[in-house]
Design a protein around this motif. Structure first.
Motif, PDB file in Angstrom:
ATOM      1  N   ILE A 210       0.527   4.874  10.706  1.00 35.25           N
ATOM      2  CA  ILE A 210       0.966   3.630  10.071  1.00 35.25           C
ATOM      3  C   ILE A 210       2.039   3.939   9.039  1.00 35.25           C
ATOM      4  CG2 ILE A 210       0.223   1.564   8.843  1.00 35.25           C
ATOM      5  CD1 ILE A 210      -1.183   1.878  11.494  1.00 35.25           C
ATOM      6  N   ASN A 211       3.182   3.295   9.184  1.00 32.52           N
ATOM      7  CA  ASN A 211       4.303   3.428   8.249  1.00 32.52           C
ATOM      8  C   ASN A 211       4.693   4.881   8.005  1.00 32.52           C
ATOM      9  OD1 ASN A 211       4.267   0.673   8.080  1.00 32.52           O
ATOM     10  ND2 ASN A 211       4.017   0.564   5.861  1.00 32.52           N
ATOM     11  N   GLY A 212       4.414   5.733   8.980  1.00 35.03           N
ATOM     12  CA  GLY A 212       4.837   7.123   8.891  1.00 35.03           C
ATOM     13  C   GLY A 212       4.092   7.961   7.874  1.00 35.03           C
ATOM     14  N   CYS A 213       3.032   7.403   7.251  1.00 34.69           N
ATOM     15  CA  CYS A 213       2.361   8.157   6.187  1.00 34.69           C
ATOM     16  C   CYS A 213       0.847   8.092   6.237  1.00 34.69           C
ATOM     17  CB  CYS A 213       2.845   7.676   4.818  1.00 34.69           C
ATOM     18  SG  CYS A 213       2.381   5.968   4.439  1.00 34.69           S
ATOM     19  N   LEU A 214       0.290   7.177   7.036  1.00 38.03           N
ATOM     20  CA  LEU A 214      -1.153   6.987   7.047  1.00 38.03           C
ATOM     21  C   LEU A 214      -1.685   7.100   8.479  1.00 38.03           C
ATOM     22  CD1 LEU A 214      -3.906   6.140   5.845  1.00 38.03           C
ATOM     23  CD2 LEU A 214      -3.160   3.754   6.068  1.00 38.03           C
ATOM     24  N   ILE A 215      -2.559   8.076   8.697  1.00 37.63           N
ATOM     25  CA  ILE A 215      -3.216   8.231   9.997  1.00 37.63           C
ATOM     26  C   ILE A 215      -4.465   7.355  10.022  1.00 37.63           C
ATOM     27  CG2 ILE A 215      -4.505   9.831  11.474  1.00 37.63           C
ATOM     28  CD1 ILE A 215      -2.647  12.067  10.452  1.00 37.63           C
ATOM     29  N   VAL A 216      -4.623   6.610  11.087  1.00 39.53           N
ATOM     30  CA  VAL A 216      -5.858   5.855  11.313  1.00 39.53           C
ATOM     31  C   VAL A 216      -6.480   6.352  12.601  1.00 39.53           C
ATOM     32  CG1 VAL A 216      -6.879   3.604  11.805  1.00 39.53           C
ATOM     33  CG2 VAL A 216      -5.104   3.806  10.057  1.00 39.53           C
ATOM     34  N   ARG A 276       0.452   6.401  -6.206  1.00 31.47           N
ATOM     35  CA  ARG A 276      -0.932   6.773  -6.511  1.00 31.47           C
ATOM     36  C   ARG A 276      -1.305   8.101  -5.853  1.00 31.47           C
ATOM     37  NH1 ARG A 276      -5.493   3.465  -7.445  1.00 31.47           N
ATOM     38  NH2 ARG A 276      -7.277   4.811  -7.953  1.00 31.47           N
ATOM     39  N   TYR A 277      -0.733   8.373  -4.690  1.00 34.97           N
ATOM     40  CA  TYR A 277      -1.071   9.598  -3.957  1.00 34.97           C
ATOM     41  C   TYR A 277       0.061  10.616  -3.977  1.00 34.97           C
ATOM     42  CZ  TYR A 277      -4.743   6.581  -2.147  1.00 34.97           C
ATOM     43  OH  TYR A 277      -5.788   5.716  -2.032  1.00 34.97           O
ATOM     44  N   GLY A 278       1.010  10.443  -4.888  1.00 32.68           N
ATOM     45  CA  GLY A 278       2.104  11.393  -4.970  1.00 32.68           C
ATOM     46  C   GLY A 278       3.335  10.903  -4.215  1.00 32.68           C
ATOM     47  N   PRO A 279       4.287  11.811  -3.949  1.00 33.36           N
ATOM     48  CA  PRO A 279       5.541  11.424  -3.286  1.00 33.36           C
ATOM     49  C   PRO A 279       5.292  10.837  -1.906  1.00 33.36           C
ATOM     50  CG  PRO A 279       5.674  13.636  -4.200  1.00 33.36           C
ATOM     51  CD  PRO A 279       4.242  13.236  -4.259  1.00 33.36           C
ATOM     52  N   ARG A 280       6.312  10.124  -1.414  1.00 30.81           N
ATOM     53  CA  ARG A 280       6.238   9.566  -0.074  1.00 30.81           C
ATOM     54  C   ARG A 280       6.123  10.675   0.976  1.00 30.81           C
ATOM     55  NH1 ARG A 280       7.250   4.738   1.544  1.00 30.81           N
ATOM     56  NH2 ARG A 280       8.211   5.530   3.443  1.00 30.81           N
TER      57      ARG A 280
END
Length: 288
Positions: A210-216, A276-280
């Motif tokens: 998702i959006n190149g940064c979140l694995i589901v 919140r979780y650091g850099p993109r």
């Protein structure tokens, strides 16, 4: 194959014509009836104890099972158990009590059961079932390469089939379970970028990015087994080391609580954007 094996192969009910073509004589049928192994339920139809009730119902209705009632005979996924009321295609337009009568079948039927062919089953489902229930059936057939969305689309012309064609727009090229197509639909409608079956270096193939940064990851029954749980945890660790966050959801989340699943994903994405979780993430959305 003896007589009873033949009848059981046909889910416990068979027409006299089919039995005769298979080499079983009237004398053999009469003997089976006298013995109690078979019962003649109507002219030209014999049934055995324990016969499939849906198949039996199709014979009683002089029709073919279709839509949700036929899904299991083509090994199609279903979002809900089939209703008690049978969905059949009687082909004569005469209303029958206790069944949902669909349009006549126009494609080759099941080779040996009173069941519509997969094309008619899906066309009937697209016009009959709620959106997500129809989508799951179609996605299952597409994933098994039984037919294509383009074929179904060509059979659904005109404004009256607009709703059915809209369901076809939700089908994805590949889905290994009904969870994947449902999750994809919910995430896309939430306005996020969704990539399915992405191969992440050091992690392997993930269900959704998702959006190149979140694995589901969408976990089915096998993921409750000890070895699989340990493997999943190691994959989570590898994902985090690579700068990707991970969320996992189960059948109940995707099917029964999709709003909560989507809300959690959007919350994590928002916190990510706010640092919140650091850099993109180093993974651009168009890399895969």
């Amino acid at each position: 194959m003896d007589l009873m094996e033949y009848v059981r192969f046909r889910h416990g009910t068979a027409r006299t014509a089919d039995l005769r073509r298979a080499g079983f004589s009237e004398r053999m049928l009469a003997a089976a009836v006298a013995k109690g192994s078979l019962r003649r339920i109507k002219r030209g139809v014999y049934t055995a104890p324990g016969a499939d009730q849906a198949v039996l119902g199709a014979f009683h209705s002089n029709g073919r099972l279709t839509c949700i009632s036929a899904a299991r005979f083509h090994r199609l996924w279903t979002l809900k158990p089939p209703p008690e009321e049978l969905h059949v295609s009687c082909g004569n337009g005469i209303p029958r009590t206790g069944v949902v009568d669909h349009a006549p079948c126009t494609h080759p039927p099941h080779p040996h059961l009173p069941v519509a062919g997969v094309a008619d089953v899906l066309l009937h489902a697209l016009r009959c079932l709620p959106e997500l229930e129809a989508l799951v059936l179609v996605q299952s057939a597409v994933s098994q390469a039984l037919l294509s969305p383009a074929f179904l689309n060509s059979k659904l012309p005109g404004k009256r089939n607009g709703r059915a064609r809209a369901v076809l727009d939700l089908v994805i090229p590949r889905a290994d379970s009904l969870l994947e197509v449902l999750a994809h639909t919910h995430f896309v409608r939430a306005g996020v970028s969704v990539q399915m079956h992405v191969d992440i270096p050091g992690v392997g193939e993930v269900d959704c990015l998702i959006n190149g940064c979140l694995i589901v990851e969408l976990d089915g029954g096998t993921h409750v087994e000890g070895k699989q749980v340990k493997k999943d945890q190691y994959r989570n660790n590898a994902s985090l080391r690579g700068g990707l966050l991970v969320l996992r959801y189960y059948y109940a989340d995707v099917v029964h609580r999709p709003e909560r699943m989507v809300a959690e994903v959007l919350d994590v994405l928002k916190m990510r954007e706010n640092g919140r979780y650091g850099p993109r993430s180093p993974w651009p959305a168009d890399l895969f």
